[in-house]
Scaffold this active site. Structure first.
Site, PDB file in Angstrom:
ATOM      1  N   ARG A   4       0.859  -1.183   0.000  1.00 33.96           N
ATOM      2  CA  ARG A   4       0.000   0.000   0.000  1.00 33.96           C
ATOM      3  C   ARG A   4       0.895   1.233   0.000  1.00 33.96           C
ATOM      4  O   ARG A   4       1.079   1.898   0.999  1.00 33.96           O
ATOM      5  CB  ARG A   4      -0.877  -0.022   1.249  1.00 33.96           C
ATOM      6  CG  ARG A   4      -1.946   1.047   1.250  1.00 33.96           C
ATOM      7  CD  ARG A   4      -2.765   0.986   2.511  1.00 33.96           C
ATOM      8  NE  ARG A   4      -1.964   1.200   3.704  1.00 33.96           N
ATOM      9  CZ  ARG A   4      -2.414   1.080   4.943  1.00 33.96           C
ATOM     10  NH1 ARG A   4      -3.650   0.724   5.161  1.00 33.96           N
ATOM     11  NH2 ARG A   4      -1.625   1.285   5.975  1.00 33.96           N
ATOM     12  N   GLU A  16      -7.846  -0.470   4.941  1.00 33.44           N
ATOM     13  CA  GLU A  16      -8.069  -0.851   6.342  1.00 33.44           C
ATOM     14  C   GLU A  16      -9.434  -1.513   6.523  1.00 33.44           C
ATOM     15  O   GLU A  16      -9.584  -2.436   7.314  1.00 33.44           O
ATOM     16  CB  GLU A  16      -7.943   0.378   7.264  1.00 33.44           C
ATOM     17  CG  GLU A  16      -6.537   0.954   7.362  1.00 33.44           C
ATOM     18  CD  GLU A  16      -5.523  -0.027   7.960  1.00 33.44           C
ATOM     19  OE1 GLU A  16      -5.941  -1.018   8.598  1.00 33.44           O
ATOM     20  OE2 GLU A  16      -4.314   0.183   7.785  1.00 33.44           O
ATOM     21  N   THR A  22      -9.734 -10.053   7.394  1.00 33.45           N
ATOM     22  CA  THR A  22      -9.267 -10.664   6.146  1.00 33.45           C
ATOM     23  C   THR A  22      -7.755 -10.499   6.024  1.00 33.45           C
ATOM     24  O   THR A  22      -7.214  -9.464   6.393  1.00 33.45           O
ATOM     25  CB  THR A  22      -9.967  -9.999   4.940  1.00 33.45           C
ATOM     26  OG1 THR A  22     -11.351  -9.887   5.215  1.00 33.45           O
ATOM     27  CG2 THR A  22      -9.781 -10.816   3.678  1.00 33.45           C
ATOM     28  N   GLY A  60     -16.404 -11.312   1.568  1.00 34.72           N
ATOM     29  CA  GLY A  60     -17.187 -11.552   2.791  1.00 34.72           C
ATOM     30  C   GLY A  60     -17.443 -10.288   3.591  1.00 34.72           C
ATOM     31  O   GLY A  60     -16.990  -9.201   3.231  1.00 34.72           O
ATOM     32  N   TYR A  61     -18.190 -10.461   4.689  1.00 34.89           N
ATOM     33  CA  TYR A  61     -18.531  -9.337   5.574  1.00 34.89           C
ATOM     34  C   TYR A  61     -19.014  -8.143   4.747  1.00 34.89           C
ATOM     35  O   TYR A  61     -18.404  -7.076   4.734  1.00 34.89           O
ATOM     36  CB  TYR A  61     -17.340  -8.944   6.446  1.00 34.89           C
ATOM     37  CG  TYR A  61     -16.800 -10.089   7.257  1.00 34.89           C
ATOM     38  CD1 TYR A  61     -17.419 -10.470   8.445  1.00 34.89           C
ATOM     39  CD2 TYR A  61     -15.709 -10.816   6.808  1.00 34.89           C
ATOM     40  CE1 TYR A  61     -16.946 -11.548   9.174  1.00 34.89           C
ATOM     41  CE2 TYR A  61     -15.232 -11.898   7.538  1.00 34.89           C
ATOM     42  CZ  TYR A  61     -15.855 -12.246   8.714  1.00 34.89           C
ATOM     43  OH  TYR A  61     -15.387 -13.305   9.429  1.00 34.89           O
ATOM     44  N   TYR A  99     -11.081   1.780  15.285  1.00 36.70           N
ATOM     45  CA  TYR A  99      -9.895   1.273  14.595  1.00 36.70           C
ATOM     46  C   TYR A  99      -9.653   1.985  13.261  1.00 36.70           C
ATOM     47  O   TYR A  99      -8.555   2.498  13.009  1.00 36.70           O
ATOM     48  CB  TYR A  99     -10.041  -0.246  14.376  1.00 36.70           C
ATOM     49  CG  TYR A  99      -9.024  -0.796  13.424  1.00 36.70           C
ATOM     50  CD1 TYR A  99      -7.724  -1.015  13.835  1.00 36.70           C
ATOM     51  CD2 TYR A  99      -9.359  -1.055  12.092  1.00 36.70           C
ATOM     52  CE1 TYR A  99      -6.779  -1.498  12.953  1.00 36.70           C
ATOM     53  CE2 TYR A  99      -8.421  -1.532  11.206  1.00 36.70           C
ATOM     54  CZ  TYR A  99      -7.128  -1.752  11.642  1.00 36.70           C
ATOM     55  OH  TYR A  99      -6.198  -2.214  10.764  1.00 36.70           O
ATOM     56  N   ASP A 117      -5.698  -3.098  17.068  1.00 36.62           N
ATOM     57  CA  ASP A 117      -6.347  -4.247  16.422  1.00 36.62           C
ATOM     58  C   ASP A 117      -5.877  -5.514  17.147  1.00 36.62           C
ATOM     59  O   ASP A 117      -5.203  -5.430  18.187  1.00 36.62           O
ATOM     60  CB  ASP A 117      -6.041  -4.298  14.917  1.00 36.62           C
ATOM     61  CG  ASP A 117      -4.574  -4.582  14.628  1.00 36.62           C
ATOM     62  OD1 ASP A 117      -3.760  -4.677  15.580  1.00 36.62           O
ATOM     63  OD2 ASP A 117      -4.220  -4.739  13.440  1.00 36.62           O
ATOM     64  N   CYS A 181      12.921  -9.789  17.819  1.00 39.92           N
ATOM     65  CA  CYS A 181      11.986  -8.700  18.133  1.00 39.92           C
ATOM     66  C   CYS A 181      12.704  -7.516  18.778  1.00 39.92           C
ATOM     67  O   CYS A 181      13.463  -7.690  19.751  1.00 39.92           O
ATOM     68  CB  CYS A 181      10.918  -9.236  19.080  1.00 39.92           C
ATOM     69  SG  CYS A 181       9.739  -7.962  19.580  1.00 39.92           S
ATOM     70  N   CYS A 187      10.755  -6.874  27.152  1.00 35.67           N
ATOM     71  CA  CYS A 187       9.468  -7.573  27.081  1.00 35.67           C
ATOM     72  C   CYS A 187       9.245  -8.380  28.365  1.00 35.67           C
ATOM     73  O   CYS A 187      10.032  -9.251  28.720  1.00 35.67           O
ATOM     74  CB  CYS A 187       9.434  -8.499  25.872  1.00 35.67           C
ATOM     75  SG  CYS A 187       7.896  -9.425  25.760  1.00 35.67           S
TER      76      CYS A 187
HETATM   77  S1  SF4 Z   1       6.615 -11.786  23.135  1.00 30.31           S
HETATM   78 FE1  SF4 Z   1       7.739  -9.896  23.444  1.00 30.31          FE
HETATM   79  S2  SF4 Z   1       9.766 -10.262  22.575  1.00 30.31           S
HETATM   80 FE2  SF4 Z   1       8.444 -11.899  21.859  1.00 30.31          FE
HETATM   81  S3  SF4 Z   1       7.788 -11.173  19.869  1.00 30.31           S
HETATM   82 FE3  SF4 Z   1       6.210 -10.549  21.337  1.00 30.31          FE
HETATM   83  S4  SF4 Z   1       6.765  -8.487  22.027  1.00 30.31           S
HETATM   84 FE4  SF4 Z   1       8.543  -9.376  20.992  1.00 30.31          FE
END
Ligand code: SF4
Length: 338
Positions: A4, A16, A22, A60-61, A99, A117, A181, A187
């Site tokens: 996009r 969106e 979907t 759909g929807y 959203y 979301d 990540c 995290c």
């Molecule tokens: S659990 Fe935490 S570290 Fe693992 S992908 Fe999700 S946000 Fe990242």
């Protein structure tokens, strides 16, 4: 998103809307065809509902398409055809909830509002160890507050898209790629070794399954199709007449009875040509489809709002629900030519 490549508010809005419920790979061809036919709200506003539904057929929807159409008409009438640039105004348009309003306002207009979301909820639930089940009513408010607290107000559109992508590609439901990540060092789910315990969910009741019957009614080498009323489930779409099978009723009997009730025709069910299974959001159906011969009567509608006798190849001109499309290849012109 890579597919996009636009900052046009209308294109962002359309994409969106299509992406709700979907997957991206399903949406892409629909999105391209839709914008080619309706490049802006003014063109969409002038289309008929049938033209809009035809381009949406299979996605759909269908309430999404009808609302998009009604919203474009409101934009044409009240905003000169220009998508309004504020979250609060966007939310007043048909079919635009928190959203979509937040996505369009932040991505197209840079307004600092957080998008929430399913993907964002999952990231936040794990990152912050949020115990609120993501599918309970108060979840939206709770996750929205958290997302607003994290939002990068200097570039909200990019931040929101990054969060959604992170959920879709990295923090996935079953196989999160935690080592890759960027949130990993802070995290909380990783720290507590609880990644697979989040997000929390309330167990949903099993969705019901209904057994329904429909008839391909042949008369003079044409078949009868009916149009559903414009609103509600599959509103505005065309289908072969039929309905729910009652307790103790044979599918062929239900088919004949429903056709009498819906369109006032006496038909005889000759043979079952297909059994189709299809899932909607809140229920599933098993649909038995019968070849039927016209016996007597004139069409009088009770329930459907329109009807046509058409040649088989003309089904392509009308928008049909996905469950009907599944058995189209099995419909054959009967040898006796009824
Ligand atoms: S659990 Fe935490 S570290 Fe693992 S992908 Fe999700 S946000 Fe990242």
């Amino acid at each position: 998103m890579p597919w996009r490549t636009t900052d046009d508010p209308f294109a962002i809005w359309v994409s969106e809307v299509m992406l709700q419920q979907t997957q991206v790979r399903t949406v892409i061809p629909y999105y391209r065809r839709f914008l080619k036919a309706f490049p802006n709200p003014l063109v969409l506003a002038q289309a008929t509902q049938q033209e809009v539904l035809k381009l949406w057929e299979g996605l759909g929807y269908y309430a999404r398409a009808r609302n998009l159409h009604r919203a474009a008409q409101k934009i044409a009438a009240q905003y000169g055809g220009t998508v309004p640039g504020r979250y609060e105004v966007l939310k007043t348009l048909p079919g635009i909830g928190d959203y979509i309003a937040a996505a369009v306002a932040s991505i197209a207009f840079g307004e600092p509002c957080a998008v929430v979301d399913g993907n964002v909820k999952r990231v936040l639930a794990r990152f912050q160890l949020i115990d609120t089940p993501v599918n309970e009513p108060k979840a939206m408010k709770r996750f929205k507050e958290r997302a607003e607290a994290f939002l990068d107000r200097s570039n909200p559109g990019r931040f929101n898209q990054a969060m959604m992508e992170l959920g879709a590609l990295v923090c996935t439901p079953s196989h999160p790629k935690c080592p890759d990540c960027p949130l990993n060092p802070t995290c909380r789910a990783v720290k507590e070794k609880a990644v697979h315990e989040y997000p929390k969910r309330i167990k949903k009741a099993r969705i019901p399954e209904y057994h329904v019957a429909a008839g391909i009614v042949w008369k003079d080498k044409k078949v009868l199709i009916t149009r559903r009323k414009p609103e509600g489930l599959l509103g505005g779409l065309w289908e072969f007449p039929g309905g729910k099978i009652l307790k103790g009723e044979a599918p062929s009997e239900a088919c004949v009875r429903e056709i009498k009730e819906e369109v006032n025709l006496i038909v005889s069910a000759k043979e079952r040509i297909a059994r189709v299974r299809h899932a909607y959001t809140h229920f599933k159906i098993v649909l038995d489809v019968f070849r039927c011969a016209y016996v007597s009567g004139r069409v009088k509608l009770k329930g459907p709002v329109d009807f046509r006798w058409i040649r088989l190849h003309e089904t392509e001109k009308f928008p049909f629900p996905g469950a009907n499309r599944k058995f189209f290849p099995l419909i054959k012109i009967p040898a006796e030519g009824v």
